[in-house]
Design a protein around this motif. Structure first.
Motif, PDB file in Angstrom:
ATOM      1  N   VAL A  69       0.830  -1.200   0.000  1.00 50.80           N
ATOM      2  CA  VAL A  69       0.000   0.000   0.000  1.00 50.80           C
ATOM      3  C   VAL A  69       0.876   1.268   0.000  1.00 50.80           C
ATOM      4  CG1 VAL A  69      -0.169   0.168   2.520  1.00 50.80           C
ATOM      5  CG2 VAL A  69      -2.027   1.037   1.114  1.00 50.80           C
ATOM      6  N   GLY A  70       0.361   2.328  -0.629  1.00 47.75           N
ATOM      7  CA  GLY A  70       1.116   3.576  -0.700  1.00 47.75           C
ATOM      8  C   GLY A  70       0.794   4.514   0.450  1.00 47.75           C
ATOM      9  N   MET A  71       0.036   4.031   1.439  1.00 43.25           N
ATOM     10  CA  MET A  71      -0.351   4.902   2.555  1.00 43.25           C
ATOM     11  C   MET A  71       0.534   4.627   3.766  1.00 43.25           C
ATOM     12  SD  MET A  71      -4.112   5.187   4.326  1.00 43.25           S
ATOM     13  CE  MET A  71      -4.263   5.070   6.108  1.00 43.25           C
ATOM     14  N   PRO A  72       1.057   5.687   4.400  1.00 40.23           N
ATOM     15  CA  PRO A  72       1.830   5.458   5.630  1.00 40.23           C
ATOM     16  C   PRO A  72       0.911   5.006   6.775  1.00 40.23           C
ATOM     17  CG  PRO A  72       1.836   7.810   5.003  1.00 40.23           C
ATOM     18  CD  PRO A  72       0.937   7.102   4.053  1.00 40.23           C
ATOM     19  N   HIS A  73       1.496   4.468   7.835  1.00 39.28           N
ATOM     20  CA  HIS A  73       0.687   4.063   9.000  1.00 39.28           C
ATOM     21  C   HIS A  73       0.433   5.317   9.839  1.00 39.28           C
ATOM     22  CE1 HIS A  73      -1.096   2.099  12.221  1.00 39.28           C
ATOM     23  NE2 HIS A  73      -0.077   1.521  12.803  1.00 39.28           N
ATOM     24  N   VAL A  74      -0.628   6.066   9.451  1.00 40.07           N
ATOM     25  CA  VAL A  74      -0.842   7.382  10.062  1.00 40.07           C
ATOM     26  C   VAL A  74      -1.321   7.287  11.512  1.00 40.07           C
ATOM     27  CG1 VAL A  74      -1.291   8.538   7.883  1.00 40.07           C
ATOM     28  CG2 VAL A  74      -3.182   7.524   9.117  1.00 40.07           C
ATOM     29  N   LEU A  75      -1.739   6.120  11.943  1.00 44.51           N
ATOM     30  CA  LEU A  75      -2.264   5.981  13.307  1.00 44.51           C
ATOM     31  C   LEU A  75      -1.258   5.306  14.236  1.00 44.51           C
ATOM     32  CD1 LEU A  75      -5.751   4.802  12.115  1.00 44.51           C
ATOM     33  CD2 LEU A  75      -5.271   6.971  13.212  1.00 44.51           C
ATOM     34  N   TRP A  76       0.030   5.327  13.842  1.00 44.33           N
ATOM     35  CA  TRP A  76       1.021   4.573  14.616  1.00 44.33           C
ATOM     36  C   TRP A  76       1.135   5.086  16.049  1.00 44.33           C
ATOM     37  CZ3 TRP A  76       5.327   6.758  16.844  1.00 44.33           C
ATOM     38  CH2 TRP A  76       5.616   8.058  16.449  1.00 44.33           C
ATOM     39  N   ASN A  77       0.894   6.399  16.257  1.00 38.45           N
ATOM     40  CA  ASN A  77       1.043   6.883  17.639  1.00 38.45           C
ATOM     41  C   ASN A  77      -0.083   6.372  18.540  1.00 38.45           C
ATOM     42  OD1 ASN A  77      -0.757   8.510  16.367  1.00 38.45           O
ATOM     43  ND2 ASN A  77      -0.251  10.338  17.543  1.00 38.45           N
ATOM     44  N   LEU A  78      -1.227   5.999  17.943  1.00 41.13           N
ATOM     45  CA  LEU A  78      -2.309   5.408  18.729  1.00 41.13           C
ATOM     46  C   LEU A  78      -2.099   3.908  18.909  1.00 41.13           C
ATOM     47  CD1 LEU A  78      -5.451   7.099  17.110  1.00 41.13           C
ATOM     48  CD2 LEU A  78      -4.047   7.925  18.990  1.00 41.13           C
ATOM     49  N   GLN A  79      -1.748   3.250  17.801  1.00 42.59           N
ATOM     50  CA  GLN A  79      -1.664   1.782  17.818  1.00 42.59           C
ATOM     51  C   GLN A  79      -0.294   1.277  18.237  1.00 42.59           C
ATOM     52  OE1 GLN A  79      -1.827  -0.302  14.050  1.00 42.59           O
ATOM     53  NE2 GLN A  79      -2.961  -2.017  14.912  1.00 42.59           N
ATOM     54  N   GLY A  80       0.739   2.112  18.083  1.00 44.22           N
ATOM     55  CA  GLY A  80       2.098   1.627  18.249  1.00 44.22           C
ATOM     56  C   GLY A  80       2.522   0.940  16.974  1.00 44.22           C
ATOM     57  N   THR A  81       3.719   0.336  16.973  1.00 47.80           N
ATOM     58  CA  THR A  81       4.151  -0.360  15.759  1.00 47.80           C
ATOM     59  C   THR A  81       4.156  -1.855  16.029  1.00 47.80           C
ATOM     60  OG1 THR A  81       6.442  -0.102  16.431  1.00 47.80           O
ATOM     61  CG2 THR A  81       5.567   1.544  14.913  1.00 47.80           C
ATOM     62  N   ARG A  82       3.894  -2.606  14.960  1.00 48.34           N
ATOM     63  CA  ARG A  82       3.829  -4.058  15.098  1.00 48.34           C
ATOM     64  C   ARG A  82       4.574  -4.713  13.952  1.00 48.34           C
ATOM     65  NH1 ARG A  82      -2.227  -5.834  15.749  1.00 48.34           N
ATOM     66  NH2 ARG A  82      -2.379  -4.930  13.698  1.00 48.34           N
ATOM     67  N   LYS A  83       5.078  -5.902  14.202  1.00 45.75           N
ATOM     68  CA  LYS A  83       5.637  -6.656  13.077  1.00 45.75           C
ATOM     69  C   LYS A  83       4.789  -7.898  12.845  1.00 45.75           C
ATOM     70  CE  LYS A  83       8.971  -9.357  15.658  1.00 45.75           C
ATOM     71  NZ  LYS A  83      10.317  -9.639  15.997  1.00 45.75           N
ATOM     72  N   ALA A  84       4.866  -8.408  11.619  1.00 42.90           N
ATOM     73  CA  ALA A  84       4.080  -9.591  11.279  1.00 42.90           C
ATOM     74  C   ALA A  84       4.987 -10.811  11.339  1.00 42.90           C
ATOM     75  CB  ALA A  84       3.488  -9.441   9.884  1.00 42.90           C
ATOM     76  N   VAL A  85       4.479 -11.881  11.930  1.00 40.95           N
ATOM     77  CA  VAL A  85       5.238 -13.128  11.994  1.00 40.95           C
ATOM     78  C   VAL A  85       4.664 -14.096  10.954  1.00 40.95           C
ATOM     79  CG1 VAL A  85       5.953 -15.039  13.471  1.00 40.95           C
ATOM     80  CG2 VAL A  85       5.577 -12.765  14.454  1.00 40.95           C
TER      81      VAL A  85
END
Ligand code: HEC
Length: 240
Positions: free
Chosen positions: A146-162
């Motif tokens: 996707v070409g959209m940044p994770h604009v809600l990262w400050n609410l959700q935090g960052t995550r990685k996918a396993v």
């Protein structure tokens, strides 16, 4: 005839698979009749989305009326791009610039919930994960590359996918939290439910009215049924 039906059903199967992108979608479980939910959703929308995405088929004064807000409340809390209450929800950004920044123009979101479905939107907003290979450092589970940044990262935090390997294919297992956000996972889900509800409302504002009207129509039919039945009894009592 039977063959035709089978052929039609078979033709539909790939459509269903494509519609979900083959990824499991979570149930959005929204309630557009809940004004509080729509109000919170509107706030998230103007604060986090309206900078890039417009909802140009929606006017601020209509939002005010349907969401039970006064025009002053809307002016104060929701209007950053214009000062005219009758204006559509447009963005200030020039589409040309957007194109050069993101490689694509962020689409108008007026009817996105009807195009994608509310479950898709709800899952999409909660499915960003860290991916070094992408320009913004994130990827999305339901919208790959996707070409959209994770604009809600400050609410959700960052995550990685396993992922695990299965017969040479990457299979998604789970998300792992890397840095915390300001919201807990439940709070974030509920915020995204509100935002999805708002996008669903925007795509079809009349649905609020339709639901209210539907209840009244059913009530009317119920009452009328009793009257009609009594009337029928009255008419037939001389015949029998
Ligand atoms: C920094 C700019 C920016 C912000 C802020 C932003 N987006 Fe996006 N969004 C984009 C871009 C660019 C795309 C197009 C992605 C693509 O086609 O690869 C996109 C795509 C989308 C799509 C998918 C559209 C489709 O083609 O199906 C949805 C849904 C969406 N955004 C919702 C949101 C919501 C909801 C918010 C607010 C929480 C938001 N966006 C905030 C830039 C942004």
């Amino acid at each position: 005839m039977k063959k035709l039906i089978v052929a039609l059903l078979l033709a539909l199967v790939p459509l269903l698979v494509v519609a979900s992108g083959g990824v499991h979608l979570d149930d959005a479980d929204i309630d557009v009749g809940d004004q509080g939910s729509l109000q919170r959703g509107a706030k998230y929308f103007v604060n986090y989305c309206l900078s890039c995405h417009s909802a140009k088929f929606q006017r601020f004064n209509r939002t005010a009326r349907d969401l039970g807000l006064t025009e002053d409340e809307v002016k104060e809390n929701l209007m950053f791009t214009t000062d005219k209450i009758g204006d559509p929800m447009n963005i200030a950004m020039d589409p040309e610039n957007a194109n050069s920044w993101f490689g694509v123009t962020p689409p108008d979101l007026s009817v996105i919930s009807r195009a994608r479905g509310v479950d898709w939107i709800y899952t999409y907003l909660r499915s960003f994960y860290l991916d070094e290979s992408r320009p913004f450092g994130v990827n999305n589970m339901v919208f790959p590359d996707v070409g959209m940044p994770h604009v809600l990262w400050n609410l959700q935090g960052t995550r990685k996918a396993v992922f695990t390997e299965h017969e040479g294919q990457k299979v998604f297992q789970r998300f792992e939290q890397v840095t915390p956000g300001s919201m807990s996972s439940e709070e974030f889900d509920s915020a995204m439910r509100d935002l999805t509800a708002f996008l669903s409302y925007v795509a079809e504002p009349i649905q609020l009215e339709r639901q209210r009207l539907g209840v009244r129509v059913l009530l009317f039919i119920a009452v009328f049924f009793v009257l009609a039945y009594l009337l029928k009894k009255e008419y037939w009592k001389d015949v029998h």
